[in-house]
Design a protein around this motif. Structure first.
Motif, PDB file in Angstrom:
ATOM      1  N   ILE A  57       3.320  45.831 -15.651  1.00  0.00           N
ATOM      2  CA  ILE A  57       3.810  46.809 -15.221  1.00  0.00           C
ATOM      3  C   ILE A  57       4.460  46.590 -13.714  1.00  0.00           C
ATOM      4  N   PHE A  58       5.817  46.495 -13.753  1.00  0.00           N
ATOM      5  CA  PHE A  58       6.423  46.026 -12.519  1.00  0.00           C
ATOM      6  C   PHE A  58       7.456  46.846 -11.908  1.00  0.00           C
ATOM      7  N   ARG A  59       7.761  46.800 -10.697  1.00  0.00           N
ATOM      8  CA  ARG A  59       8.837  47.582  -9.957  1.00  0.00           C
ATOM      9  C   ARG A  59       9.992  46.953  -9.938  1.00  0.00           C
ATOM     10  N   ILE A  60      11.241  47.356 -10.245  1.00  0.00           N
ATOM     11  CA  ILE A  60      12.403  46.743 -10.096  1.00  0.00           C
ATOM     12  C   ILE A  60      13.424  47.172  -9.391  1.00  0.00           C
ATOM     13  N   ARG A  61      14.248  46.344  -8.819  1.00  0.00           N
ATOM     14  CA  ARG A  61      15.503  47.097  -8.191  1.00  0.00           C
ATOM     15  C   ARG A  61      16.633  46.812  -9.215  1.00  0.00           C
ATOM     16  N   TYR A  62      17.378  47.751  -9.479  1.00  0.00           N
ATOM     17  CA  TYR A  62      18.467  47.549 -10.599  1.00  0.00           C
ATOM     18  C   TYR A  62      19.689  48.616 -10.333  1.00  0.00           C
ATOM     19  N   TYR A  63      20.765  48.188 -10.904  1.00  0.00           N
ATOM     20  CA  TYR A  63      21.887  49.072 -10.963  1.00  0.00           C
ATOM     21  C   TYR A  63      22.428  49.319 -12.362  1.00  0.00           C
ATOM     22  N   ILE A  64      23.266  50.154 -12.693  1.00  0.00           N
ATOM     23  CA  ILE A  64      23.661  50.629 -14.033  1.00  0.00           C
ATOM     24  C   ILE A  64      25.321  50.124 -13.720  1.00  0.00           C
ATOM     25  N   ARG A  65      25.552  49.289 -14.925  1.00  0.00           N
ATOM     26  CA  ARG A  65      27.047  49.077 -15.064  1.00  0.00           C
ATOM     27  C   ARG A  65      27.615  49.981 -16.130  1.00  0.00           C
ATOM     28  N   GLN A  66      28.415  50.745 -15.828  1.00  0.00           N
ATOM     29  CA  GLN A  66      29.041  51.541 -16.978  1.00  0.00           C
ATOM     30  C   GLN A  66      30.437  51.141 -17.447  1.00  0.00           C
ATOM     31  N   SER A  67      30.704  51.170 -18.647  1.00  0.00           N
ATOM     32  CA  SER A  67      32.147  50.888 -19.108  1.00  0.00           C
ATOM     33  C   SER A  67      32.718  51.843 -20.209  1.00  0.00           C
ATOM     34  N   VAL A  68      33.855  52.119 -20.099  1.00  0.00           N
ATOM     35  CA  VAL A  68      34.398  52.890 -21.012  1.00  0.00           C
ATOM     36  C   VAL A  68      35.691  52.150 -21.805  1.00  0.00           C
ATOM     37  N   LYS A  69      35.693  51.915 -23.059  1.00  0.00           N
ATOM     38  CA  LYS A  69      36.442  51.077 -23.651  1.00  0.00           C
ATOM     39  C   LYS A  69      36.802  51.944 -25.020  1.00  0.00           C
ATOM     40  N   ASN A  70      37.945  52.339 -25.165  1.00  0.00           N
ATOM     41  CA  ASN A  70      38.457  52.992 -26.363  1.00  0.00           C
ATOM     42  C   ASN A  70      37.481  54.327 -26.743  1.00  0.00           C
ATOM     43  N   HIS A  71      37.363  55.156 -25.885  1.00  0.00           N
ATOM     44  CA  HIS A  71      36.519  56.295 -25.536  1.00  0.00           C
ATOM     45  C   HIS A  71      35.299  56.151 -25.905  1.00  0.00           C
ATOM     46  N   ASP A  72      34.757  55.015 -25.810  1.00  0.00           N
ATOM     47  CA  ASP A  72      33.176  54.628 -25.909  1.00  0.00           C
ATOM     48  C   ASP A  72      32.668  54.260 -24.775  1.00  0.00           C
ATOM     49  N   LEU A  73      31.647  54.859 -24.439  1.00  0.00           N
ATOM     50  CA  LEU A  73      30.768  54.849 -23.162  1.00  0.00           C
ATOM     51  C   LEU A  73      29.724  53.758 -23.306  1.00  0.00           C
ATOM     52  N   SER A  74      29.600  52.910 -22.654  1.00  0.00           N
ATOM     53  CA  SER A  74      28.221  51.839 -22.799  1.00  0.00           C
ATOM     54  C   SER A  74      27.700  51.851 -21.261  1.00  0.00           C
ATOM     55  N   SER A  75      26.633  51.737 -21.181  1.00  0.00           N
ATOM     56  CA  SER A  75      25.712  51.347 -19.855  1.00  0.00           C
ATOM     57  C   SER A  75      24.902  50.247 -19.989  1.00  0.00           C
ATOM     58  N   GLN A  76      24.677  49.356 -19.134  1.00  0.00           N
ATOM     59  CA  GLN A  76      23.922  48.135 -18.910  1.00  0.00           C
ATOM     60  C   GLN A  76      23.019  48.142 -17.763  1.00  0.00           C
ATOM     61  N   TYR A  77      21.667  48.066 -17.853  1.00  0.00           N
ATOM     62  CA  TYR A  77      20.933  48.090 -16.528  1.00  0.00           C
ATOM     63  C   TYR A  77      20.681  46.744 -16.375  1.00  0.00           C
ATOM     64  N   VAL A  78      21.052  46.474 -14.960  1.00  0.00           N
ATOM     65  CA  VAL A  78      21.002  45.057 -14.467  1.00  0.00           C
ATOM     66  C   VAL A  78      19.959  45.011 -13.531  1.00  0.00           C
ATOM     67  N   VAL A  79      18.803  44.066 -13.623  1.00  0.00           N
ATOM     68  CA  VAL A  79      17.775  43.923 -12.789  1.00  0.00           C
ATOM     69  C   VAL A  79      18.233  42.731 -11.888  1.00  0.00           C
ATOM     70  N   THR A  80      18.136  43.285 -10.549  1.00  0.00           N
ATOM     71  CA  THR A  80      18.620  42.289  -9.308  1.00  0.00           C
ATOM     72  C   THR A  80      17.541  41.859  -8.593  1.00  0.00           C
ATOM     73  N   GLU A  81      16.299  42.288  -8.583  1.00  0.00           N
ATOM     74  CA  GLU A  81      14.902  42.100  -7.851  1.00  0.00           C
ATOM     75  C   GLU A  81      13.800  42.510  -8.589  1.00  0.00           C
ATOM     76  N   ILE A  82      12.671  41.642  -8.677  1.00  0.00           N
ATOM     77  CA  ILE A  82      11.448  42.311  -9.037  1.00  0.00           C
ATOM     78  C   ILE A  82      10.647  42.324  -7.901  1.00  0.00           C
ATOM     79  N   LEU A  83      10.368  43.606  -7.560  1.00  0.00           N
ATOM     80  CA  LEU A  83       9.739  43.847  -6.021  1.00  0.00           C
ATOM     81  C   LEU A  83       8.114  43.832  -6.027  1.00  0.00           C
ATOM     82  N   GLU A  84       7.523  44.244  -7.156  1.00  0.00           N
ATOM     83  CA  GLU A  84       6.070  44.112  -7.421  1.00  0.00           C
ATOM     84  C   GLU A  84       5.724  44.046  -8.677  1.00  0.00           C
ATOM     85  N   ILE A  85       4.604  43.278  -8.784  1.00  0.00           N
ATOM     86  CA  ILE A  85       4.097  43.133 -10.389  1.00  0.00           C
ATOM     87  C   ILE A  85       2.613  43.404 -10.545  1.00  0.00           C
ATOM     88  N   LYS A  86       2.111  44.331 -11.377  1.00  0.00           N
ATOM     89  CA  LYS A  86       0.631  44.760 -11.769  1.00  0.00           C
ATOM     90  C   LYS A  86       0.483  43.967 -13.143  1.00  0.00           C
TER      91      LYS A  86
END
Length: 99
Positions: A57-86
């Motif tokens: 189990i770990f705590r992450i800092r992340y952001y969501i990158r969303q894209s719209v192409k041809n009326h399709d929505l996609s989301s990508q979760y991007v981890v920028t840092e691991i803050l703590e690990i259990k």
């Protein structure tokens, strides 16, 4: 259209996390989803000899990158840092046997 949403933090549990791969599968306790781990994060784990394995189990800092192409929505979760690990608990053998 591409949009980066604000950074967030969350606790997740590893389902599949290969140290040299940037795509991991995690769960937040309710939902399972894929995250993309930035190269800097992978490099730091390697440099500090830290491993994320199934069940950690770990705590992450992340952001969501969303894209719209041809009326399709996609989301990508991007981890920028691991803050703590259990680390997950390990079962140990007891020095006796039950008869």
């Amino acid at each position: 259209m591409d949009e980066r949403l604000p950074d967030q933090e969350i606790w997740v549990k590893a389902i599949v996390a290969r140290q040299n791969e940037s795509q991991w599968r995690v769960t937040d306790g309710s939902n399972a989803f894929e995250v993309y781990v930035e190269k800097d994060v992978l490099d730091r784990l390697k440099r500090e000899n830290l491993k994320i394995t199934r069940g950690n189990i770990f705590r992450i800092r992340y952001y969501i990158r969303q894209s719209v192409k041809n009326h399709d929505l996609s989301s990508q979760y991007v981890v920028t840092e691991i803050l703590e690990i259990k680390k997950r608990m390990k079962q140990i053998e007891m020095p006796w046997t039950i008869q």
